[in-house]
Scaffold this motif. Structure first.
Motif, short mmCIF file in Angstrom:
data_model
loop_
_atom_site.label_atom_id
_atom_site.label_comp_id
_atom_site.label_asym_id
_atom_site.label_seq_id
_atom_site.Cartn_x
_atom_site.Cartn_y
_atom_site.Cartn_z
N PRO A 1 0.80 -1.19 0.02
CA PRO A 1 0.00 -0.10 0.09
C PRO A 1 0.94 1.38 -0.21
CG PRO A 1 -0.72 -1.48 1.76
CD PRO A 1 0.57 -2.05 1.28
N LEU A 2 0.36 2.40 -0.50
CA LEU A 2 0.80 3.72 -0.42
C LEU A 2 1.39 3.89 1.06
CD1 LEU A 2 1.46 6.39 -1.81
CD2 LEU A 2 -0.66 7.20 -0.91
N PHE A 3 2.85 4.59 1.04
CA PHE A 3 3.61 4.75 2.10
C PHE A 3 4.47 3.61 2.81
CE2 PHE A 3 -0.18 7.69 3.35
CZ PHE A 3 0.39 9.02 2.75
N VAL B 1 -3.75 11.00 -1.64
CA VAL B 1 -4.19 10.19 -0.47
C VAL B 1 -5.39 9.76 -0.36
CG1 VAL B 1 -3.84 9.91 2.09
CG2 VAL B 1 -2.03 11.39 0.41
N PRO B 2 -5.73 8.44 -0.14
CA PRO B 2 -6.94 7.71 -0.04
C PRO B 2 -7.68 8.43 0.99
CG PRO B 2 -5.17 6.06 -0.63
CD PRO B 2 -4.46 7.40 -0.14
N PRO C 1 -11.67 7.10 -3.87
CA PRO C 1 -11.83 8.49 -3.47
C PRO C 1 -10.33 8.90 -2.73
CG PRO C 1 -13.46 7.36 -2.34
CD PRO C 1 -12.59 6.32 -2.73
N LEU C 2 -9.90 10.30 -3.58
CA LEU C 2 -8.49 10.73 -3.05
C LEU C 2 -8.75 12.02 -2.65
CD1 LEU C 2 -6.60 9.47 -6.09
CD2 LEU C 2 -6.62 8.19 -4.13
N ALA C 3 -7.74 12.55 -1.70
CA ALA C 3 -7.61 13.98 -1.22
C ALA C 3 -6.60 14.48 -2.06
CB ALA C 3 -7.71 14.03 0.16
N ALA D 1 -7.19 9.91 7.45
CA ALA D 1 -6.87 8.68 8.16
C ALA D 1 -6.13 7.63 7.78
CB ALA D 1 -8.54 8.01 9.03
N TYR D 2 -6.05 7.49 6.19
CA TYR D 2 -5.00 6.44 5.93
C TYR D 2 -3.72 6.75 6.39
CZ TYR D 2 -2.86 4.04 2.11
OH TYR D 2 -2.13 3.02 1.63
N ALA D 3 -3.36 8.09 6.38
CA ALA D 3 -1.89 8.70 6.61
C ALA D 3 -1.84 8.50 8.14
CB ALA D 3 -1.70 10.09 6.16
N ARG D 4 -2.75 8.74 8.82
CA ARG D 4 -2.68 9.13 10.36
C ARG D 4 -2.55 7.52 11.01
NH1 ARG D 4 -7.70 10.63 12.47
NH2 ARG D 4 -8.63 11.21 10.56
#
Length: 248
Positions: free
Chosen positions: A11-13, A45-46, A71-73, A99-102
């Motif tokens: 996954p991303l990151f 970011v998702p 969906p992406l920010a 939240a995906y990043a947090r």
């Protein structure tokens, strides 16, 4: 990381994924940070549907151009550009952090393809986890610590929100509402307009073509409200363009 995970696209990151284990990771601690270096070069970011209301104030909410849209920010108009996160990971104080990043460097994942059970995993390359003198322990002896339980709960809530988001996108696909998107921005002065593509969106034309029954179904499910939040957010793209132009 198992051989099965090694063959999967991470996954991303995430650079690696390791299942959290009380034997192998008993001494691990997790640090808190006010920076997010893992987001610095990510332009999108998702995001989950339950975040639309907060996120639409900070970013355009778009959909990926993949067959199974996500969906992406949108945080930058070009790949590798994030106008909200500095190169050192410093975050714009007014920005909503998805939240995906947090949840990074943790997430729930299947250890083997086809498994029903999700296991709490971490990215061991992250500098937020390690055998530090500071930070909070992930285990109290062989038992998960309160911090570990909190992380697990957050990841579980994220997975629930992700399922709801998938159901929303499936509904958009069912009604053929997603279409190839385009941003055209006219800079000040005599400079030619800039056009950005490579994403999907819901247009008024698509919505207006729906039957009254279909609109009623979308309204009852809550999807119509989410669509309107998505559409309202698209105006923020001019702010991103301005910030990106200043940075350039």
């Amino acid at each position: 990381m198992s051989a099965a995970q090694d063959k999967q696209i991470l996954p991303l990151f995430y650079n690696e994924l390791t299942p959290l284990n009380s034997d192998a990771h008993r001494a691990l601690r997790v640090r808190t940070t006010d920076k997010a270096s893992w987001m610095a070069n990510q332009h999108a970011v998702p995001i989950t549907t339950e975040e639309f209301a907060k996120a639409q104030r900070s970013f355009p909410i778009i959909f990926s151009s993949a067959d199974e849209a996500v969906p992406l920010a949108l945080m930058g108009l070009n790949e590798g550009s994030n106008v909200y996160v500095g190169g050192d990971g410093s975050i714009n104080s007014e920005m909503y952090v998805p939240a995906y990043a947090r949840r990074y460097p943790f997430l729930l994942a299947r250890l083997q393809p086809g498994e029903d059970t999700l296991s709490l995993c971490l990215d061991p390359t992250s500098d937020l986890v390690g055998e530090f003198d500071d930070g909070e322990p992930l285990f109290d002896g062989t038992e998960p610590s309160e911090r570990c339980k909190s992380i697990l709960n957050f990841c579980e809530q994220f997975e629930i929100a992700a399922l709801q988001t998938t159901a929303f996108v499936d509904l958009l696909a069912e009604h053929d509402l997603l279409t190839e998107g385009e941003f055209t921005i006219q800079p000040d002065g005599d400079a030619p307009p800039s056009t950005y593509r490579g994403f999907k969106m819901v247009t008024d034309e698509k919505l207006n073509a729906l039957s009254a029954k279909a609109l009623a179904t979308l309204h009852k499910s809550g999807a119509l409200r989410l669509i309107h939040l998505h559409q309202a957010s698209l105006g923020v793209v001019s702010d991103i363009y301005t910030l990106q132009s200043r940075a350039a």
